[in-house]
Design a protein around this motif. Structure first.
Motif, short mmCIF file in Angstrom:
data_model
loop_
_atom_site.label_atom_id
_atom_site.label_comp_id
_atom_site.label_asym_id
_atom_site.label_seq_id
_atom_site.Cartn_x
_atom_site.Cartn_y
_atom_site.Cartn_z
N GLY A 1 -6.88 7.44 6.41
CA GLY A 1 -6.50 7.59 5.02
C GLY A 1 -5.89 8.93 4.66
O GLY A 1 -5.82 9.28 3.48
N ARG B 1 -8.36 5.79 0.35
CA ARG B 1 -8.00 4.38 0.35
C ARG B 1 -8.93 3.57 -0.53
O ARG B 1 -8.49 2.73 -1.30
N VAL C 1 1.94 13.48 -2.33
CA VAL C 1 1.12 14.54 -2.90
C VAL C 1 0.50 15.34 -1.76
O VAL C 1 -0.05 14.76 -0.82
N SER D 1 0.80 -1.22 0.00
CA SER D 1 0.00 0.00 0.00
C SER D 1 0.84 1.27 0.00
O SER D 1 0.35 2.32 -0.40
N HIS D 2 2.11 1.20 0.43
CA HIS D 2 2.91 2.41 0.40
C HIS D 2 4.07 2.31 -0.60
O HIS D 2 5.03 3.07 -0.49
N ASN E 1 -6.05 7.88 14.53
CA ASN E 1 -7.11 8.49 13.74
C ASN E 1 -8.36 8.71 14.58
O ASN E 1 -9.43 8.98 14.05
N TYR F 1 -7.75 15.27 1.76
CA TYR F 1 -7.24 15.69 0.45
C TYR F 1 -8.31 16.32 -0.42
O TYR F 1 -9.49 16.02 -0.29
N HIS G 1 4.48 3.37 -3.46
CA HIS G 1 4.78 4.54 -4.28
C HIS G 1 5.49 5.64 -3.51
O HIS G 1 5.93 6.61 -4.08
N LYS H 1 -1.00 9.23 7.50
CA LYS H 1 -0.14 9.21 8.69
C LYS H 1 0.90 8.10 8.60
O LYS H 1 2.09 8.34 8.80
N THR H 2 0.44 6.90 8.29
CA THR H 2 1.37 5.78 8.19
C THR H 2 2.34 6.02 7.03
O THR H 2 3.53 5.71 7.15
#
Ligand SMILES: Nc1ncnc2c1ncn2[C@@H]1O[C@H](COP(=O)(O)OP(=O)(O)OP(=O)(O)O)[C@@H](O)[C@H]1O
Ligand SMILES: [Mg+2]
Length: 457
Positions: A73, A405, A40, A17-18, A332, A367, A20, A76-77
């Protein structure tokens, strides 16, 4: 003639999931670029994270704690993950999740303590007696297998080492031959062998061989100066937990058999508080002598509201001890109960007020449509999908209505739908079809709400 291409050893990356995220993406002045290193938006939090990373690198932040607070989402992680990448491999980074502390065998505080010590590194400089040089020959000498049978076994190895000053031939034990094989040592490599332990380290290839091939991933190093047999400074990075563990069961060796033995030992040898204090004493002595350097790393506790009141009090104390890492927390939750405390008191982020008072708090905010669009574009690239412009904005608007997410998760099924429809690029219909197949959390909650009677409760 058959010619095979040799694949280089870079592993094909799996997409997680991370995947990128490659860093915090700041420019040289320390400001967050709107889109950089896979990140972003979320500029304030990223700049805060980079200040933290800089302070950690300068070793001026130990014993502090930071909280990343924000809606699910909002990255943070992802930011914590990026901090670990900014710090590089030399600074320890120990991630854990709040719920990890609940074990039926180990005390909660013990789990926390262990992770604290995993996050504190020690760089030890030792001068060791070594044999160093360029390998000029490796000749194993065979003999009949003493146990009978047909195989031959190695009785000893003759190894030639060359430096700028001279050459030496060494007769080595067969166990060192195995390490030579393991390190893939060839003639022309620069290696060193520790005189006491016999462990072999390959430094690189001698630069006199540098023009051998045009393309190679090997590191070329100059011929060592001085004698073959000499004293050399060896730098080792360990964490305090490594030291604890090594001293709790000191029988372990470096080779694979004893490592396996350690894994299969049914009972874990306990690391007692007394042992830790002993180790701290020795470590402090090393630091005073200047042979070792303390490197406070990062303990990252995700979903920190899962900890209970005992753990929080323990954190208070642990943060004030002299040897302490930087603690990064993420949550969260808004106002909620502190686990284990009396049920009336509500606390922000599920963290009691006394700990909250010790924290620096960084907020992550939701976002915008445009930001989600760019995040999705980056994700699509990482997952190897092509997607139309309109489909991208459709997915982004789904993201605004539900969550980033969910929008990210829709990409892969949309790709599959597109493939079934015989398209190479994901179109609006594919995204719509996928979003009908898979509900988002809000839609699912709505359905439950509307037909409460049909569900078990
Ligand atoms: N600013 C960003 N740029 C690029 N990708 C992002 C950004 N923020 C989040 N993501 C991606 O969105 C997904 C969700 O983010 P993440 O897991 O970091 O959220 P979180 O804040 O930890 O949420 P939770 O509170 O539910 O744990 C991840 O795949 C993450 O990599
Ligand atoms: Mg998270």
């Amino acid at each position: 003639m058959k010619i095979e291409e040799i694949k280089n050893s870079v592993k094909e990356q799996r997409v997680a999931s991370h995947s990128h995220i490659r860093g915090l993406g700041l420019n040289s002045e320390g400001f967050a670029e709107p889109v950089a290193a896979g990140f972003v938006g979320q500029e304030t939090a990223r700049e805060a994270a980079s200040v933290i990373a800089d302070l950690i690198k300068a070793k001026r932040f130990a014993g502090r704690a930071v909280l990343f607070a924000g809606a699910p989402g909002t990255g943070k992680t992802a930011i914590a993950y990026a901090i670990s990448q900014e710090l590089g491999p030399r600074v320890p980074f120990c991630p854990m999740v709040g719920s990890e502390v609940y074990s039926s065998e180990i005390k909660k505080t013990e789990v926390l303590m262990e992770n604290f010590r995993r996050a504190i590194g020690l760089r030890v400089k030792e001068t060791k007696e070594v044999y160093e040089g360029e390998v000029t020959e490796i000749t194993p000498e065979e003999m009949e297998n003493p146990l009978g049978g047909y195989g031959k076994s190695i009785s000893q190895v003759v190894l030639g080492l060359k430096t700028a000053k001279g050459t030496k031939q060494l007769k080595l034990d067969p166990s060192i031959y195995e390490s030579l094989l393991r390190e893939k040592v060839n003639v022309g490599d620069i290696i060193y062998i520790e005189a006491n332990t016999g462990s072999v380290k390959r430094v690189g290839r001698s630069d006199s061989y540098a023009t051998e091939y045009d393309l190679e991933a090997d590191e070329y190093v100059p011929l060592p100066k001085g004698d073959v047999h000499k004293k050399r400074e060896v730098i080792q990075d360990v964490t305090l937990h490594d030291l604890d563990a090594a001293n709790a069961k000191p029988q372990g060796g470096q080779d694979i058999i004893s490592m396996m033995g350690q894994l299969m030992k049914p009972k874990k040898t306990e690391i007692t508080e007394k042992l830790r204090q002993e180790i701290n004493k020795v470590v402090n002595k090393y630091i005073e002598q200047g042979t070792a350097e303390l490197i406070p790393g990062v303990l990252f506790i995700d979903e920190v509201h899962m900890l209970d009141i005992e753990c929080f009090t323990y954190l208070n104390r642990a943060l004030e001890s002299t040897i302490s890492p930087v603690v990064i927390l993420a949550s969260n939750r808004g106002l909620c109960h502190v686990r284990g405390a009396d049920s009336e008191t509500l606390a922000p982020h599920g963290i009691p007020a006394d700990l909250l008072d010790r924290l620096l708090i960084v907020r992550t905010s939701p976002y915008t449509l445009h930001e989600i669009e760019i995040i999705l574009e980056i994700r699509a690239k990482v997952e190897g999908l092509t997607i139309d412009k309109e489909a991208l904005s459709k997915a982004a608007s789904i993201g605004v209505a539900s969550s980033v997410r969910y929008a990210i998760q829709l990409l892969t099924p949309s790709g599959v739908v597109a493939e079934i429809n015989g398209r190479t690029s994901i179109s609006v219909e594919d995204v719509e079809a996928a979003s009908e197949l898979f509900l988002n959390s809000k839609a699912s909650a709505q359905i439950v709400q509307n037909s409460l009677a049909k569900w078990m409760s």
